[in-house]
Design a protein around this motif. Sequence first.
Motif, PDB file in Angstrom:
ATOM      1  N   GLU A 134       0.832  -1.188   0.000  1.00  0.00           N
ATOM      2  CA  GLU A 134       0.000   0.000   0.000  1.00  0.00           C
ATOM      3  C   GLU A 134       0.872   1.245   0.000  1.00  0.00           C
ATOM      4  N   TYR A 135       0.485   2.211  -0.857  1.00  0.00           N
ATOM      5  CA  TYR A 135       1.174   3.504  -0.847  1.00  0.00           C
ATOM      6  C   TYR A 135       0.283   4.514  -0.141  1.00  0.00           C
ATOM      7  N   ASP A 136       0.798   5.135   0.908  1.00  0.00           N
ATOM      8  CA  ASP A 136       0.052   6.137   1.657  1.00  0.00           C
ATOM      9  C   ASP A 136       0.496   7.523   1.209  1.00  0.00           C
ATOM     10  N   GLY A 137      -0.287   8.142   0.326  1.00  0.00           N
ATOM     11  CA  GLY A 137       0.008   9.505  -0.091  1.00  0.00           C
ATOM     12  C   GLY A 137      -0.449  10.481   0.969  1.00  0.00           C
ATOM     13  N   TRP A 138       0.216  11.639   1.062  1.00  0.00           N
ATOM     14  CA  TRP A 138      -0.104  12.586   2.125  1.00  0.00           C
ATOM     15  C   TRP A 138      -1.489  13.189   1.947  1.00  0.00           C
ATOM     16  N   ASP A 139      -1.816  13.637   0.743  1.00  0.00           N
ATOM     17  CA  ASP A 139      -3.078  14.345   0.544  1.00  0.00           C
ATOM     18  C   ASP A 139      -4.297  13.508   0.907  1.00  0.00           C
ATOM     19  N   PRO A 140      -4.447  12.287   0.326  1.00  0.00           N
ATOM     20  CA  PRO A 140      -5.674  11.547   0.643  1.00  0.00           C
ATOM     21  C   PRO A 140      -5.691  10.931   2.023  1.00  0.00           C
ATOM     22  N   HIS A 141      -4.583  10.963   2.741  1.00  0.00           N
ATOM     23  CA  HIS A 141      -4.524  10.270   4.039  1.00  0.00           C
ATOM     24  C   HIS A 141      -4.242  11.214   5.206  1.00  0.00           C
ATOM     25  N   ARG A 142      -4.349  12.511   4.985  1.00  0.00           N
ATOM     26  CA  ARG A 142      -3.932  13.432   6.036  1.00  0.00           C
ATOM     27  C   ARG A 142      -4.970  13.583   7.150  1.00  0.00           C
ATOM     28  N   GLY A 143      -6.264  13.278   6.860  1.00  0.00           N
ATOM     29  CA  GLY A 143      -7.299  13.448   7.863  1.00  0.00           C
ATOM     30  C   GLY A 143      -7.350  12.301   8.848  1.00  0.00           C
TER      31      GLY A 143
ATOM     32  N   GLY B 287      -4.359 -13.669   7.091  1.00  0.00           N
ATOM     33  CA  GLY B 287      -3.020 -14.078   6.702  1.00  0.00           C
ATOM     34  C   GLY B 287      -2.281 -13.191   5.724  1.00  0.00           C
ATOM     35  N   TRP B 288      -2.853 -12.041   5.368  1.00  0.00           N
ATOM     36  CA  TRP B 288      -2.147 -11.159   4.452  1.00  0.00           C
ATOM     37  C   TRP B 288      -1.057 -10.372   5.183  1.00  0.00           C
ATOM     38  N   LEU B 289       0.095 -10.240   4.525  1.00  0.00           N
ATOM     39  CA  LEU B 289       1.171  -9.378   5.015  1.00  0.00           C
ATOM     40  C   LEU B 289       1.079  -8.069   4.232  1.00  0.00           C
ATOM     41  N   ILE B 290       0.871  -6.958   4.931  1.00  0.00           N
ATOM     42  CA  ILE B 290       0.700  -5.661   4.273  1.00  0.00           C
ATOM     43  C   ILE B 290       1.938  -4.798   4.519  1.00  0.00           C
ATOM     44  N   LEU B 291       2.587  -4.422   3.444  1.00  0.00           N
ATOM     45  CA  LEU B 291       3.737  -3.510   3.502  1.00  0.00           C
ATOM     46  C   LEU B 291       3.249  -2.119   3.111  1.00  0.00           C
ATOM     47  N   ARG B 292       3.564  -1.111   3.924  1.00  0.00           N
ATOM     48  CA  ARG B 292       3.090   0.246   3.661  1.00  0.00           C
ATOM     49  C   ARG B 292       4.284   1.168   3.389  1.00  0.00           C
ATOM     50  N   TYR B 293       4.121   2.023   2.364  1.00  0.00           N
ATOM     51  CA  TYR B 293       5.182   2.952   1.996  1.00  0.00           C
ATOM     52  C   TYR B 293       4.613   4.344   1.756  1.00  0.00           C
ATOM     53  N   THR B 294       5.494   5.337   1.866  1.00  0.00           N
ATOM     54  CA  THR B 294       5.119   6.732   1.636  1.00  0.00           C
ATOM     55  C   THR B 294       6.101   7.347   0.653  1.00  0.00           C
ATOM     56  N   SER B 295       5.909   8.635   0.361  1.00  0.00           N
ATOM     57  CA  SER B 295       6.797   9.327  -0.571  1.00  0.00           C
ATOM     58  C   SER B 295       8.227   9.392  -0.043  1.00  0.00           C
ATOM     59  N   ALA B 296       8.413   9.184   1.264  1.00  0.00           N
ATOM     60  CA  ALA B 296       9.757   9.215   1.843  1.00  0.00           C
ATOM     61  C   ALA B 296      10.476   7.872   1.718  1.00  0.00           C
TER      62      ALA B 296
ATOM     63  N   GLU C 149      15.810   1.560  -2.167  1.00  0.00           N
ATOM     64  CA  GLU C 149      16.539   0.493  -1.477  1.00  0.00           C
ATOM     65  C   GLU C 149      15.671  -0.160  -0.405  1.00  0.00           C
ATOM     66  N   VAL C 150      14.944   0.666   0.351  1.00  0.00           N
ATOM     67  CA  VAL C 150      14.086   0.129   1.408  1.00  0.00           C
ATOM     68  C   VAL C 150      12.956  -0.697   0.809  1.00  0.00           C
ATOM     69  N   VAL C 151      12.303  -0.169  -0.198  1.00  0.00           N
ATOM     70  CA  VAL C 151      11.169  -0.872  -0.809  1.00  0.00           C
ATOM     71  C   VAL C 151      11.617  -2.203  -1.392  1.00  0.00           C
ATOM     72  N   VAL C 152      12.651  -2.177  -2.215  1.00  0.00           N
ATOM     73  CA  VAL C 152      13.121  -3.399  -2.872  1.00  0.00           C
ATOM     74  C   VAL C 152      13.591  -4.415  -1.837  1.00  0.00           C
ATOM     75  N   GLY C 153      14.319  -3.952  -0.822  1.00  0.00           N
ATOM     76  CA  GLY C 153      14.836  -4.860   0.199  1.00  0.00           C
ATOM     77  C   GLY C 153      13.727  -5.526   0.985  1.00  0.00           C
ATOM     78  N   GLU C 154      12.742  -4.757   1.408  1.00  0.00           N
ATOM     79  CA  GLU C 154      11.661  -5.331   2.213  1.00  0.00           C
ATOM     80  C   GLU C 154      10.755  -6.237   1.381  1.00  0.00           C
ATOM     81  N   VAL C 155      10.479  -5.843   0.141  1.00  0.00           N
ATOM     82  CA  VAL C 155       9.646  -6.695  -0.713  1.00  0.00           C
ATOM     83  C   VAL C 155      10.367  -8.008  -0.991  1.00  0.00           C
ATOM     84  N   ALA C 156      11.679  -7.936  -1.251  1.00  0.00           N
ATOM     85  CA  ALA C 156      12.453  -9.158  -1.500  1.00  0.00           C
ATOM     86  C   ALA C 156      12.441 -10.061  -0.269  1.00  0.00           C
ATOM     87  N   ASP C 157      12.606  -9.469   0.912  1.00  0.00           N
ATOM     88  CA  ASP C 157      12.578 -10.257   2.146  1.00  0.00           C
ATOM     89  C   ASP C 157      11.208 -10.897   2.364  1.00  0.00           C
TER      90      ASP C 157
END
Length: 307
Positions: A244-253, A271-280, A284-292
């Motif tokens: 999931e990508y958490d953008g600032w505008d739609p998620h600020r409230g 049983g779902w594993l949910i990885l959350r990311y933002t514009s920051a 390297e972090v995204v690829v590393g965590e998804v690979a793991d």
Amino acid sequence: MGEAELFELSRRQHGVVTTTQAEAVLSRGQVRARLRQGRLLPVRIGVIAVAGVPATWEQQLMAAVLAGGDGAVASFRSAARLWALGPREDRIEITVPRARRARLPGVVVHDTTVDGTIHRGVIQGIAVTSPARTLCDLTACWFPWDVEHALDEALRQRLTSLTRLQRVFLDLANRGRRRSTVMRALLEARLPGFDPGDSDMEVRLVRWITGAGLPRPVQQHWVRAGGHAFRLDLAFPELMIGIEYDGWDPHRGRRAFDRDRARQNPLEIIGWLILRYTSASTREVVVGEVADAIAARSSEPPRPPTR
């Protein structure tokens, strides 16, 4: 009656008309008299404006298209602005049939031998290159990443489709049009099965993941959990990994914050594993965590199907 018709026509054309159009409802003498009186104003050769109508960029562009003659259309960066695919540049650009070779002060005039219904459109009453043709033209004057951004935006807005874009691209390429390397690469990266997603960052995540040699995630994947349907930005359904990508505008409230956290619980329960990311989040972090996550889930025994 004639003057009312002229005013109505000018209203549909951002306050400007050609002298030919004016003389179709007023006599030539009446048109000249109104020009002397200041009720009509010369804008370009063969184009006049109705006095009192505010001057706008759209009016300047319309005047240039009218002055360009039959077959002239707004194009390149002007077309991108009309279709809301790029920055609001004030330059005026049109394309005319090559045989015309029009020259207009203050206007960038391109010529072409490639035309047809898939190459043209109309927006705000102005004849313009179609979104697909506009994107192909922009490869000659924009950086590749700006064209890529505009392409994804056009797909999200459903202004065009990859199939239509490919048709325009091939039409241009097959008739000797050069500068097609950028668009060819963009199409090859997206066909078949490309989905523009809901945001630029979502598309960027896909490129980071696949660029690292990892499997391509499914975009906009629906899952039922706890009696509700949830749409994940990206997913590896077989491994039950969601991204999931958490953008600032739609998620600020606060309400949006609470809703996002509540929707994650039913997914994790089944049983779902949910990885959350933002514009920051970095590549390297995204690829590393998804690979793991893929490695960890691939080594686990198969899970029961989701309910």
